[in-house]
Design a protein around this motif. Structure first.
Motif, PDB file in Angstrom:
ATOM      1  N   GLY A   1       2.258  -7.737   4.672  1.00 40.38           N
ATOM      2  CA  GLY A   1       2.313  -6.476   3.609  1.00 40.38           C
ATOM      3  C   GLY A   1       3.396  -5.357   3.924  1.00 40.38           C
ATOM      4  N   TRP A   2       3.307  -4.198   3.152  1.00 37.68           N
ATOM      5  CA  TRP A   2       4.301  -3.127   3.264  1.00 37.68           C
ATOM      6  C   TRP A   2       3.409  -2.060   3.186  1.00 37.68           C
ATOM      7  N   ILE A   3       3.966  -0.901   3.817  1.00 40.31           N
ATOM      8  CA  ILE A   3       3.220   0.391   3.449  1.00 40.31           C
ATOM      9  C   ILE A   3       4.580   1.364   2.888  1.00 40.31           C
TER      10      ILE A   3
ATOM     11  N   ASP B   1       7.349  20.810  -0.601  1.00 41.69           N
ATOM     12  CA  ASP B   1       8.568  20.069  -0.956  1.00 41.69           C
ATOM     13  C   ASP B   1       8.529  18.936  -0.306  1.00 41.69           C
ATOM     14  N   LEU B   2       8.796  17.647  -1.383  1.00 45.22           N
ATOM     15  CA  LEU B   2       9.046  16.129  -0.799  1.00 45.22           C
ATOM     16  C   LEU B   2       9.931  16.163  -0.110  1.00 45.22           C
ATOM     17  N   ILE B   3      10.183  15.633   1.240  1.00 45.34           N
ATOM     18  CA  ILE B   3      11.560  15.615   2.211  1.00 45.34           C
ATOM     19  C   ILE B   3      11.830  14.211   2.420  1.00 45.34           C
ATOM     20  N   GLU B   4      10.882  13.270   2.454  1.00 45.16           N
ATOM     21  CA  GLU B   4      11.309  11.695   2.776  1.00 45.16           C
ATOM     22  C   GLU B   4      10.048  11.146   2.360  1.00 45.16           C
ATOM     23  N   VAL B   5      10.802   9.932   1.889  1.00 48.33           N
ATOM     24  CA  VAL B   5       9.812   8.697   1.474  1.00 48.33           C
ATOM     25  C   VAL B   5      10.371   7.619   2.398  1.00 48.33           C
ATOM     26  N   LYS B   6       9.227   6.825   2.918  1.00 49.00           N
ATOM     27  CA  LYS B   6       9.474   5.786   3.861  1.00 49.00           C
ATOM     28  C   LYS B   6       8.905   4.476   3.700  1.00 49.00           C
ATOM     29  N   THR B   7       9.423   3.298   4.127  1.00 45.36           N
ATOM     30  CA  THR B   7       8.707   1.906   3.613  1.00 45.36           C
ATOM     31  C   THR B   7       8.897   1.140   5.087  1.00 45.36           C
ATOM     32  N   ALA B   8       7.889   0.398   5.375  1.00 46.18           N
ATOM     33  CA  ALA B   8       8.103  -0.502   6.363  1.00 46.18           C
ATOM     34  C   ALA B   8       7.325  -1.770   6.072  1.00 46.18           C
ATOM     35  N   LYS B   9       7.636  -2.990   6.441  1.00 39.48           N
ATOM     36  CA  LYS B   9       6.904  -4.183   6.479  1.00 39.48           C
ATOM     37  C   LYS B   9       6.047  -4.209   7.783  1.00 39.48           C
ATOM     38  N   VAL B  10       4.990  -4.665   7.664  1.00 36.32           N
ATOM     39  CA  VAL B  10       3.998  -4.986   8.969  1.00 36.32           C
ATOM     40  C   VAL B  10       4.737  -5.769   9.926  1.00 36.32           C
ATOM     41  N   GLY B  11       4.913  -5.250  11.055  1.00 37.44           N
ATOM     42  CA  GLY B  11       5.562  -6.100  11.992  1.00 37.44           C
ATOM     43  C   GLY B  11       6.920  -5.221  12.583  1.00 37.44           C
ATOM     44  N   THR B  12       7.102  -4.256  11.568  1.00 36.56           N
ATOM     45  CA  THR B  12       8.512  -3.718  11.818  1.00 36.56           C
ATOM     46  C   THR B  12       8.071  -2.310  12.267  1.00 36.56           C
ATOM     47  N   GLU B  13       9.183  -1.465  12.639  1.00 32.05           N
ATOM     48  CA  GLU B  13       9.077  -0.256  12.960  1.00 32.05           C
ATOM     49  C   GLU B  13       7.605   0.341  13.549  1.00 32.05           C
ATOM     50  N   GLY B  14       7.121  -0.621  14.410  1.00 28.54           N
ATOM     51  CA  GLY B  14       5.881  -0.148  15.150  1.00 28.54           C
ATOM     52  C   GLY B  14       4.514  -0.089  14.317  1.00 28.54           C
TER      53      GLY B  14
ATOM     54  N   ALA C   1       0.798  -1.279   0.057  1.00 35.69           N
ATOM     55  CA  ALA C   1       0.045  -0.040  -0.059  1.00 35.69           C
ATOM     56  C   ALA C   1       0.968   1.342   0.039  1.00 35.69           C
ATOM     57  N   ALA C   2       0.657   2.253  -0.962  1.00 34.37           N
ATOM     58  CA  ALA C   2       1.486   3.223  -1.165  1.00 34.37           C
ATOM     59  C   ALA C   2       0.700   4.437  -1.414  1.00 34.37           C
ATOM     60  N   SER C   3       0.988   5.470  -0.420  1.00 34.36           N
ATOM     61  CA  SER C   3       0.298   6.524  -0.477  1.00 34.36           C
ATOM     62  C   SER C   3       1.320   7.775  -0.472  1.00 34.36           C
ATOM     63  N   LEU C   4       1.344   8.577  -1.878  1.00 34.99           N
ATOM     64  CA  LEU C   4       2.658   9.162  -2.072  1.00 34.99           C
ATOM     65  C   LEU C   4       2.281  10.731  -2.113  1.00 34.99           C
ATOM     66  N   GLY C   5       0.975  11.117  -1.775  1.00 38.69           N
ATOM     67  CA  GLY C   5       0.860  12.646  -1.833  1.00 38.69           C
ATOM     68  C   GLY C   5       0.598  13.052  -0.619  1.00 38.69           C
ATOM     69  N   ASP C   6       0.817  14.326  -0.195  1.00 38.84           N
ATOM     70  CA  ASP C   6       1.003  15.087   0.890  1.00 38.84           C
ATOM     71  C   ASP C   6      -0.345  14.896   1.838  1.00 38.84           C
ATOM     72  N   GLY C   7      -0.092  14.415   3.092  1.00 39.70           N
ATOM     73  CA  GLY C   7      -1.252  14.134   4.007  1.00 39.70           C
ATOM     74  C   GLY C   7      -1.942  12.634   3.747  1.00 39.70           C
ATOM     75  N   GLY C   8      -0.827  11.623   3.003  1.00 37.75           N
ATOM     76  CA  GLY C   8      -1.469  10.338   2.734  1.00 37.75           C
ATOM     77  C   GLY C   8      -1.342   9.566   3.792  1.00 37.75           C
ATOM     78  N   THR C   9      -2.107   8.238   3.739  1.00 36.04           N
ATOM     79  CA  THR C   9      -2.200   7.315   4.651  1.00 36.04           C
ATOM     80  C   THR C   9      -2.237   5.961   3.886  1.00 36.04           C
ATOM     81  N   ALA C  10      -1.684   4.931   4.692  1.00 37.84           N
ATOM     82  CA  ALA C  10      -1.538   3.803   4.090  1.00 37.84           C
ATOM     83  C   ALA C  10      -1.787   2.608   5.172  1.00 37.84           C
ATOM     84  N   MET C  11      -2.418   1.431   4.927  1.00 40.26           N
ATOM     85  CA  MET C  11      -2.500   0.290   5.776  1.00 40.26           C
ATOM     86  C   MET C  11      -2.421  -0.937   5.136  1.00 40.26           C
TER      87      MET C  11
END
Length: 150
Positions: free
Chosen positions: A107-109, A119-132, A92-102
């Motif tokens: 799975g991954w977000i 201005d875009l300052i960061e893009v981050k990904t996590a697998k479910v079960g990591t990084e909280g 699940a990828a939400s790439l706009g300002d104020g976006g959310t993902a589940m």
């Protein structure tokens, strides 16, 4: 294949490798069956793909994309969009300002963060079960990392 153009249009395709597209504000597109694709463009559009390897994309602001089978992908690219992918190995990828993902178990977000100037300052990904990140919960990307979205 199914297509709807104009505001509040709806398109649905059922069966293996079906495609549905809705263009215009508040359009809805749904594809059911393995390897289906659904796309909604315009404000508040919704796209849903059910079945393994399905893809759903919403490209306007406040759009929603959902993929419910294994290996599915859901992408929301407009501001304040939401992406949900509930199958194993789904993204699940939400790439706009104020976006959310589940995402679901296995799975991954993917989320983006912007500064006050847009201005875009960061893009981050996590697998479910990591990084909280927990399955079935909606997240946004904050300065401190992933946080639950209300």
């Amino acid at each position: 294949h199914a297509a709807a153009t104009g505001d509040s249009g709806h398109a649905a395709a059922t069966g293996y490798r079906g495609h549905a597209a809705a263009t215009g504000d508040s359009g809805h597109a749904a594809a059911t069956g393995d390897s289906g694709h659904a796309a909604a463009t315009g404000y508040r559009g919704h796209a849903a793909a059910t079945g393994d390897s399905g893809h759903a994309a919403a490209t306007g602001d406040s759009g929603h994309a959902a993929a419910t089978g294994n290996y599915g992908h859901a992408a929301a690219t407009g501001n304040y969009g939401h992406a949900a992918a509930t199958g194993e190995n789904a993204i699940a990828a939400s790439l706009g300002d104020g976006g959310t993902a589940m995402a679901g178990e296995g799975g991954w977000i993917v989320l983006a963060r912007y500064d006050d100037d847009g201005d875009l300052i960061e893009v981050k990904t996590a697998k479910v079960g990591t990084e909280g990140v927990e399955a079935g919960k909606r997240y946004r990307l904050a300065e401190t990392g992933f946080e639950l979205a209300e």
